[in-house]
Design an enzyme around this catalytic site. Structure first.
Site, short mmCIF file in Angstrom:
data_model
loop_
_atom_site.label_atom_id
_atom_site.label_comp_id
_atom_site.label_asym_id
_atom_site.label_seq_id
_atom_site.Cartn_x
_atom_site.Cartn_y
_atom_site.Cartn_z
N GLU A 168 0.91 -1.18 -0.38
CA GLU A 168 -0.21 -0.07 0.17
C GLU A 168 0.97 1.06 0.03
O GLU A 168 0.26 2.13 0.44
CB GLU A 168 -0.78 -0.63 1.37
CG GLU A 168 -2.21 -0.60 1.13
CD GLU A 168 -2.40 -1.63 0.35
OE1 GLU A 168 -1.83 -2.91 0.81
OE2 GLU A 168 -3.74 -2.85 -0.28
N TYR A 170 3.26 1.82 1.85
CA TYR A 170 3.68 2.56 3.32
C TYR A 170 5.32 1.92 3.04
O TYR A 170 6.25 1.86 2.62
CB TYR A 170 3.62 1.54 4.55
CG TYR A 170 2.20 2.28 4.66
CD1 TYR A 170 2.08 3.49 5.35
CD2 TYR A 170 0.97 1.25 4.81
CE1 TYR A 170 -0.28 3.85 5.46
CE2 TYR A 170 -0.66 1.85 4.92
CZ TYR A 170 -0.93 2.99 4.70
OH TYR A 170 -1.68 3.36 5.13
N ARG A 218 2.25 -8.40 4.90
CA ARG A 218 1.80 -8.16 3.39
C ARG A 218 2.68 -7.64 2.13
O ARG A 218 3.15 -6.53 2.75
CB ARG A 218 0.59 -6.98 4.07
CG ARG A 218 -0.02 -6.82 3.12
CD ARG A 218 -1.48 -6.70 3.44
NE ARG A 218 -2.87 -6.19 2.31
CZ ARG A 218 -3.87 -4.93 3.18
NH1 ARG A 218 -4.07 -4.72 4.18
NH2 ARG A 218 -4.55 -5.26 1.90
N HIS A 256 -1.08 3.85 -1.70
CA HIS A 256 -2.30 4.80 -1.48
C HIS A 256 -2.76 5.96 -2.89
O HIS A 256 -3.55 6.52 -3.03
CB HIS A 256 -2.36 5.21 0.33
CG HIS A 256 -2.43 4.02 1.01
ND1 HIS A 256 -3.79 3.22 1.04
CD2 HIS A 256 -2.04 3.86 1.81
CE1 HIS A 256 -4.07 3.05 1.34
NE2 HIS A 256 -3.09 3.22 2.20
N GLN A 343 -17.48 5.25 2.72
CA GLN A 343 -18.57 6.44 3.41
C GLN A 343 -17.94 6.78 4.83
O GLN A 343 -18.31 7.81 5.84
CB GLN A 343 -19.68 6.40 3.23
CG GLN A 343 -20.09 7.22 2.29
CD GLN A 343 -21.41 7.52 0.98
OE1 GLN A 343 -21.58 6.62 0.77
NE2 GLN A 343 -22.38 8.05 1.86
P1 NAP Z 1 -26.01 17.31 -2.26
O1 NAP Z 1 -24.70 17.13 -2.04
O2 NAP Z 1 -26.53 18.29 -2.02
O3 NAP Z 1 -25.95 18.08 -4.53
C1 NAP Z 1 -27.28 18.70 -4.58
C2 NAP Z 1 -26.78 20.14 -5.57
O4 NAP Z 1 -27.10 20.86 -5.93
C3 NAP Z 1 -25.54 21.10 -4.69
O5 NAP Z 1 -24.57 20.58 -4.16
C4 NAP Z 1 -25.87 22.25 -4.93
O6 NAP Z 1 -24.75 22.87 -5.83
C5 NAP Z 1 -26.59 22.32 -6.07
N1 NAP Z 1 -28.49 23.24 -5.97
C6 NAP Z 1 -28.49 22.53 -4.27
N2 NAP Z 1 -30.32 23.97 -4.50
C7 NAP Z 1 -30.40 24.13 -5.35
C8 NAP Z 1 -30.58 24.74 -6.05
N3 NAP Z 1 -32.18 25.05 -5.76
N4 NAP Z 1 -30.72 24.83 -7.48
C9 NAP Z 1 -29.85 24.50 -8.75
N5 NAP Z 1 -28.68 23.88 -7.22
C10 NAP Z 1 -29.32 23.51 -6.78
O7 NAP Z 1 -27.13 16.39 -2.75
P2 NAP Z 1 -27.19 15.09 -3.32
O8 NAP Z 1 -26.26 15.36 -4.79
O9 NAP Z 1 -28.98 15.39 -4.27
O10 NAP Z 1 -26.59 14.22 -2.61
C11 NAP Z 1 -27.52 13.10 -1.79
C12 NAP Z 1 -26.66 13.05 -0.62
O11 NAP Z 1 -26.39 11.71 -1.47
C13 NAP Z 1 -25.02 13.58 -0.86
O12 NAP Z 1 -25.21 14.41 0.57
C14 NAP Z 1 -24.55 12.32 0.09
O13 NAP Z 1 -24.27 12.03 0.68
C15 NAP Z 1 -25.78 11.03 -0.59
N6 NAP Z 1 -24.94 10.64 -2.19
C16 NAP Z 1 -23.33 10.17 -2.01
C17 NAP Z 1 -22.68 9.60 -3.23
C18 NAP Z 1 -21.32 9.55 -3.29
O14 NAP Z 1 -20.57 10.13 -2.61
N7 NAP Z 1 -21.01 8.96 -4.45
C19 NAP Z 1 -23.53 9.35 -4.41
C20 NAP Z 1 -25.00 9.86 -4.35
C21 NAP Z 1 -25.38 10.54 -3.45
P3 NAP Z 1 -24.50 24.28 -6.13
O15 NAP Z 1 -25.21 25.66 -5.07
O16 NAP Z 1 -23.50 24.90 -5.95
O17 NAP Z 1 -25.10 24.16 -8.26
FE1 SF4 Z 2 -16.72 1.10 5.19
FE2 SF4 Z 2 -19.68 -0.45 5.92
FE3 SF4 Z 2 -19.40 1.15 3.59
FE4 SF4 Z 2 -18.43 -0.72 3.67
S1 SF4 Z 2 -19.93 -0.37 3.52
S2 SF4 Z 2 -17.20 0.19 3.21
S3 SF4 Z 2 -17.84 -1.02 5.82
S4 SF4 Z 2 -19.68 2.29 5.59
#
Ligand code: NAP
Ligand code: SF4
Length: 678
Positions: A168, A170, A218, A256, A343
């Site tokens: 990894e 290290y 490892r 990493h 996450q």
């Molecule tokens: P989000 O992360 O809050 O993103 C929504 C985006 O929309 C904001 O970044 C904002 O950016 C924009 N926005 C907000 N209000 C707006 C408006 N009135 N008009 C236009 N743009 C606006 O929400 P999300 O993408 O729906 O995700 C929800 C949650 O799902 C996340 O917090 C996360 O926990 C989870 N999720 C995570 C992943 C991942 O990490 N891979 C994938 C899917 C979902 P601007 O204001 O800058 O435009």
């Molecule tokens: Fe980590 Fe749990 Fe997501 Fe698996 S499911 S990657 S252990 S947070």
């Protein structure tokens, strides 16, 4: 009943002086608990639960042999007799259940986030702000002695052996590879010189402690960095380590700092096992396979085909401490599967928070989040069958409450039903399957296609009502946004027709997911075949690779659509995504030519496309479809207003409580914590 279907997983491994009761290794993972002695009772409970759950061999998070080796300032170290006592709690908790445990010795080298960092050569890593000092000959010899000291203290603390972290990226890996080792003394140059540090550590520990002590090494089987080793060099090292006295050889994949993902959810299951099999052909010590092994069928196939002697999982055992026992008793459908989202585990570690698990909030909190059988069963209604509601319902029912789960649609799963159709997120199916089985096993009464209101709930005389009604997508409110070419992300992920040129509004996790979804034709094979994935990321598929670090040029398939991803903020797009996964999503979109615009103001939607303003200039994006991924708004009409009299006591959790930062990790935890209290 013990199953024979997974006979290879359950077979003991005899090491001569000791026996491991099955082939499952809980791999090393930093939880954050190992750095402070006062957290060791919690760490002991965490490991004890996994030993009770049937794991044969466990490995602690990385413990440094000295101050220079710290990953973080004042990280867990074992170099004095005073360090032993807390570790005894851990070894005792594990041995009580007939499992074995190794202490992992990890010297971070130039990956340390602290000013004392050292390495083979003074080359700064791209993931730490500190430039390392080059170790002198004298310091190298002293470091080897520090490893020996840590190993002998580990023995005194009751560990069955040690794992030497040599992968990894290290310190030991930094010596092994030309990527960092540019020395021209006897510790650098040829592979024989570069591996001297690793080999001398093993020899010295073996000489000091004797034969009856497991030494697991490892080794990085695939560096995935420039100037990384070839497979022949890896095999040379493996053979030398065997000669030096290791008991087990474990697999490490990717440094990493590598820009090829190795553990995120889009990496196909068991994607790297061929490299382990290649090394195994050349050594006689048992070899452990690793990376993206999360379910018993995958593990059994690896073992049955002889590609490895043991399988290592870390995150899957955070997700379900009882993975092995469930496998052994034909209850595989009850396994809470790790969806490789990172996450709550690795993303927490990188933020210096305690690691836990998105799908299992008890991980790392075994002494704090306890599900005790209730003495006063209540009638509980849970409204909403998303992950928050299912978590609350199943924990409450598991504790003995009488639970009814109301879901307005014809299926449970909520937002996870959308996530699971995104390419590379197929694992999200597993969480829905897990909860469905739990609903059945715990006796939750599930009422699908049932949209209840407060009057009905009151009439039915519930004692407690848990409102988990989730969210709706936030609508775009600009001129023309009611046009048919403007779609919400839910419509798109549910299969609505989308044109060839698309603007995605909002670049949060869902904006990124939707963009990835739209890059590929619909009905992709699920999940992506390993060979195709390796081509796309530039991983040499030849197990006996001669390319540097096993990398070759990536072959990117042309996207099926032209996509603009837009946000109003002026910060880089995707800056808010998870530390360990965000870069993968950003790289995917970049590779496929997605145009990312920030500092955008949305003006209007017309037949020509989407009018925006950037840097004071109006622009027309000639797109056919506009997909709105602008976050969500809570749905919570059922909640009584403050002061309103109700028969039942009302609680609110998940997206219904707070739509901003709508987050499955919080939703599942809130459901479980509330249900544990009722
Ligand atoms: P989000 O992360 O809050 O993103 C929504 C985006 O929309 C904001 O970044 C904002 O950016 C924009 N926005 C907000 N209000 C707006 C408006 N009135 N008009 C236009 N743009 C606006 O929400 P999300 O993408 O729906 O995700 C929800 C949650 O799902 C996340 O917090 C996360 O926990 C989870 N999720 C995570 C992943 C991942 O990490 N891979 C994938 C899917 C979902 P601007 O204001 O800058 O435009
Ligand atoms: Fe980590 Fe749990 Fe997501 Fe698996 S499911 S990657 S252990 S947070």
């Amino acid at each position: 009943m013990t199953t024979t279907r997974y006979a290879n997983i359950l077979k003991p491994l005899h090491l001569g002086f000791t026996t491991i009761k099955n082939r499952v290794v809980m791999g090393s993972m930093h939880t954050g608990l190992e750095d402070r002695f006062y957290n060791y009772p919690k760490l002991a409970a965490y490991f004890g639960e996994r030993a009770k759950g049937g794991v044969g061999l466990l490995i602690t998070g990385g413990i440094s042999p000295n101050r220079q080796g710290w990953l973080l300032p004042a990280g867990g170290t074992m170099n004095t007799l005073g360090d032993i006592a807390p570790h005894r709690l851990v070894t005792h908790a594990v041995h009580k259940h007939g499992a074995k445990i190794l202490l992992q010795i990890l010297h971070a080298g130039r990956y340390g986030y602290q000013p004392f960092v050292v390495s083979a050569s003074p080359i700064k890593s791209p993931i730490s702000p500190f430039k390392p000092r080059q170790l002198s000959e004298k310091q190298i010899l002293a470091t080897i002695q520090d490893y020996v000291k840590t190993a002998s203290l580990a023995k005194k603390a009751g560990y069955d052996g040690v794992e030497i972290m040599g992968s990894e990226g290290y310190l030991i890996n930094q010596f092994l590879s030309r990527h960092v080792n540019q020395r021209n003394d006897r510790w650098g140059g040829s592979i024989e010189n570069r591996m001297r540090f690793a080999v001398e550590i093993v020899k010295a520990i073996r000489a000091e402690i004797g034969e009856k002590f497991i030494i697991c090494f490892r080794l990085s089987l695939l560096d995935l960095v420039h100037d990384g080793n070839t497979m022949q060099e890896v095999i040379t090292v493996a053979k030398a380590l065997e000669k030096a006295g290791i008991t087990l050889l474990n697999t490490g994949i990717g440094w990493h700092e590598a820009r090829i993902p190795t553990i995120v959810t889009s990496v196909p299951r068991a994607a790297f096992v061929e490299y382990t099999a290649e090394v195994k052909k050349n050594v006689t010590v048992p070899v452990i396979a690793s990376n993206r092994i999360n379910m018993p069928d995958t593990a059994e196939e690896i073992l049955a085909s002889g590609q490895a002697d043991m399988v290592q999982m870390a995150r899957p055992l955070l997700a379900d401490a009882f993975w092995v026992n469930k496998t052994a008793t034909n209850r595989v459908d009850e396994i809470n599967t790790c969806i490789a989202c990172n996450q709550a585990c690795l993303d927490h570690t990188f933020k210096n928070q305690r690691a836990t698990c998105l799908v299992n909030p008890r991980a790392g909190y075994e002494t704090e989040l306890v599900y005790v059988k209730t003495k006063k069963p209540k009638r509980i209604a849970v409204v909403g069958g998303g992950v928050a509601g299912m978590s609350a319902a199943t924990v409450a029912a598991g504790r003995g409450h009488e639970v009814t789960l109301f879901e307005a649609t014809n299926d449970v799963g909520g937002q996870f039903n959308l996530a699971k159709v995104v390419p590379g997120k197929e694992e999200f199916h597993e969480t829905i399957r897990y909860f469905k089985v739990q609903i059945e096993k715990t006796g939750v009464e599930l009422r699908l296609n049932t949209k209840v209101n407060r009057e009905q709930l009151e009439r039915e005389g519930f004692d407690e009502v848990i409102v988990a009604t989730g969210v709706v997508p936030r609508a775009l409110k600009i001129a023309g946004s009611d046009a048919p070419q403007v779609l919400s992300y839910t419509e798109v992920l549910n299969g609505a027709s989308v044109g060839d040129r698309v603007a995605v509004i909002g670049a949060g996790g869902i904006g990124f997911d939707v963009s990835e979804f739209l890059l590929k034709p619909p009905l992709q094979p699920q999940p992506m075949p390993v060979e195709e994935w390796k081509r796309e990321w530039g991983v040499d598929p030849n197990p006996n690779y001669v390319t540097e670090g096993g990398m070759q040029p990536a072959e990117v398939e042309a996207p099926v659509r032209e996509i603009y991803l837009l946000q109003r903020k002026t910060t880089p797009l995707g800056a808010g995504l998870g530390k360990t996964t965000g870069w993968v999503h950003r790289a995917q979109l970049k590779k496929h030519g997605v145009r990312m615009l920030r500092g955008v103001q949305y003006k209007s939607v017309t037949d020509e496309g989407l009018w925006i303003e950037v840097d004071g200039h109006d622009q027309l994006l000639r797109v056919d479809t506009i997909v709105v991924c602008a976050g969500q708004e809570s749905v919570k009409e059922i909640m009584p207003v403050e002061g309103q009299k109700t028969i039942a006591k009302y609680h609110i959790i998940g997206g219904a409580k707070l739509a901003a930062e709508l987050d499955a990790k919080r939703a599942i935890r809130e459901g479980a914590e509330l249900a544990a209290r009722l």
